[in-house]
Scaffold this motif. Structure first.
Motif, PDB file in Angstrom:
ATOM      1  N   THR A   4       0.784  -1.234   0.000  1.00 30.33           N
ATOM      2  CA  THR A   4       0.000   0.000   0.000  1.00 30.33           C
ATOM      3  C   THR A   4       0.815   1.283   0.000  1.00 30.33           C
ATOM      4  OG1 THR A   4      -0.105   0.008   2.423  1.00 30.33           O
ATOM      5  CG2 THR A   4      -1.886  -1.121   1.240  1.00 30.33           C
ATOM      6  N   GLN A   5       2.043   1.233   0.538  1.00 29.40           N
ATOM      7  CA  GLN A   5       2.807   2.461   0.794  1.00 29.40           C
ATOM      8  C   GLN A   5       2.019   3.390   1.720  1.00 29.40           C
ATOM      9  OE1 GLN A   5       5.821   1.215  -0.068  1.00 29.40           O
ATOM     10  NE2 GLN A   5       6.359   3.303  -0.654  1.00 29.40           N
ATOM     11  N   GLY A   6       1.457   2.800   2.752  1.00 28.90           N
ATOM     12  CA  GLY A   6       0.682   3.555   3.731  1.00 28.90           C
ATOM     13  C   GLY A   6       0.009   2.603   4.697  1.00 28.90           C
ATOM     14  N   SER A   7      -0.850   3.148   5.528  1.00 32.79           N
ATOM     15  CA  SER A   7      -1.548   2.344   6.528  1.00 32.79           C
ATOM     16  C   SER A   7      -2.751   1.633   5.912  1.00 32.79           C
ATOM     17  CB  SER A   7      -2.014   3.232   7.676  1.00 32.79           C
ATOM     18  OG  SER A   7      -3.049   4.104   7.225  1.00 32.79           O
ATOM     19  N   SER A  21      -5.582   4.189   5.552  1.00 32.27           N
ATOM     20  CA  SER A  21      -5.394   5.139   4.451  1.00 32.27           C
ATOM     21  C   SER A  21      -5.661   4.473   3.101  1.00 32.27           C
ATOM     22  CB  SER A  21      -3.982   5.725   4.480  1.00 32.27           C
ATOM     23  OG  SER A  21      -3.002   4.734   4.216  1.00 32.27           O
ATOM     24  N   ALA A  22      -5.322   3.183   2.981  1.00 34.62           N
ATOM     25  CA  ALA A  22      -5.592   2.466   1.731  1.00 34.62           C
ATOM     26  C   ALA A  22      -7.090   2.335   1.497  1.00 34.62           C
ATOM     27  CB  ALA A  22      -4.937   1.091   1.766  1.00 34.62           C
ATOM     28  N   GLU A  60      -0.662  -3.974   3.749  1.00 35.69           N
ATOM     29  CA  GLU A  60      -0.365  -2.775   4.527  1.00 35.69           C
ATOM     30  C   GLU A  60       1.134  -2.645   4.788  1.00 35.69           C
ATOM     31  OE1 GLU A  60      -1.551  -0.786   8.857  1.00 35.69           O
ATOM     32  OE2 GLU A  60      -1.965  -2.902   8.455  1.00 35.69           O
ATOM     33  N   PHE A  97       5.138  -0.469   3.837  1.00 35.78           N
ATOM     34  CA  PHE A  97       6.015   0.243   2.905  1.00 35.78           C
ATOM     35  C   PHE A  97       7.054  -0.728   2.357  1.00 35.78           C
ATOM     36  CE2 PHE A  97       4.209   3.459   5.607  1.00 35.78           C
ATOM     37  CZ  PHE A  97       4.033   4.568   4.792  1.00 35.78           C
ATOM     38  N   ASP A 110       7.413  -4.316   8.240  1.00 38.98           N
ATOM     39  CA  ASP A 110       5.982  -4.207   7.935  1.00 38.98           C
ATOM     40  C   ASP A 110       5.397  -5.520   7.415  1.00 38.98           C
ATOM     41  OD1 ASP A 110       6.085  -1.575   8.675  1.00 38.98           O
ATOM     42  OD2 ASP A 110       6.004  -0.764   6.636  1.00 38.98           O
TER      43      ASP A 110
END
Length: 245
Positions: free
Chosen positions: A105-108, A111-112, A163, A165, A171
């Motif tokens: 996702t490059q995010g939480s 946020s996705a 989820e 990075f 992660d």
């Protein structure tokens, strides 16, 4: 006739089968061309029927039966993506499903989900898997998600976001790997997708993409082994969310 003469009846059979004479006024070439036209017409009819089969639900007043919030994977929770981020379809009848695409996702997680509900984003995947193992489904597998930046791969693939990075190996948790593997095994079973690296790919492997996910820290050997194990394990309706690795 004399001894040196011969008649057609007196010749030895040539061994070649006799050819039937075409109907009066019709050459053999014309018959062949006519046969080709019939075959072409038959092919066109098959293609036409296939096109109708693909598009029947787009006819005004006709709609493919659906239930709001219906899940393809029992271990997921339904959260609908914006309709601007996917295209209604009838897979695998109109487009065969033969790929699973792995994304990060490059995010939480939150946020996705929020981004995929935003019509301005113009992209989404079918599923998101959290670091704690939870799964949300946002698009039905029968529909085309705008996920890969490649129309052909969008039409043939089911996409799974994870989820985190790409540059943070921490992660990629144990719970996430296990939950995603169960999901992928389930998708492969539903659509007859081989469990191998030709058919389970990263976003980075999609032709023409400028994305790098799932990144260099994604452990493909570990993941594929988990998918194979999940494919042979008794079905589990709800994935467990174990502690982070």
């Amino acid at each position: 006739m004399g001894n040196n003469g011969s008649t057609r009846a007196g010749r030895k059979p040539s061994g070649r089968p006799s050819r039937k004479k075409p109907a009066d006024g019709v050459s053999r070439r014309a018959l062949l061309i006519g046969g080709g036209a019939v075959a072409a017409a038959g092919t066109a009819a098959v293609l036409a029927r296939d096109q109708v089969k693909r598009l029947w639900w787009q006819v005004p007043g006709v709609e493919k039966p659906r239930k709001p919030g219906e899940l393809d994977y029992a271990g997921a929770t339904w959260v609908a993506a914006s309709e601007a981020n996917w295209r209604r379809a009838d897979r695998p009848d109109d487009f065969p499903i033969d790929r699973v695409i792995i994304h990060v996702t490059q995010g939480s997680f939150a946020s996705a989900v929020k981004v995929f509900q935003d019509p301005a984003h113009q992209a989404a995947t079918h599923y998101i898997v959290g670091q704690d193992g939870r799964v949300v489904q946002m698009i039905r597998e029968l529909d085309v998600a705008y996920q890969a930046g490649n129309r052909s791969f969008n039409e043939r693939a089911v996409g799974i976001e994870h989820e985190g990075f790409v540059d943070r190996p921490k992660d990629l948790t144990k719970a996430m790997y296990a939950s995603s593997a169960r999901l992928t095994a389930s998708i492969c079973a539903r659509h007859g997708i081989p469990i191998d690296r030709e058919h389970i790919i990263g976003h980075v492997e999609v032709p023409g993409t400028d994305h790098t996910d799932p990144g260099p820290h994604w452990d493909w050997d570990r993941y594929m082994e988990l998918v194979r194990r999940a494919a042979t394990a008794p079905p589990s309706p709800t994935p467990s969310a174990s502690a982070k690795a």
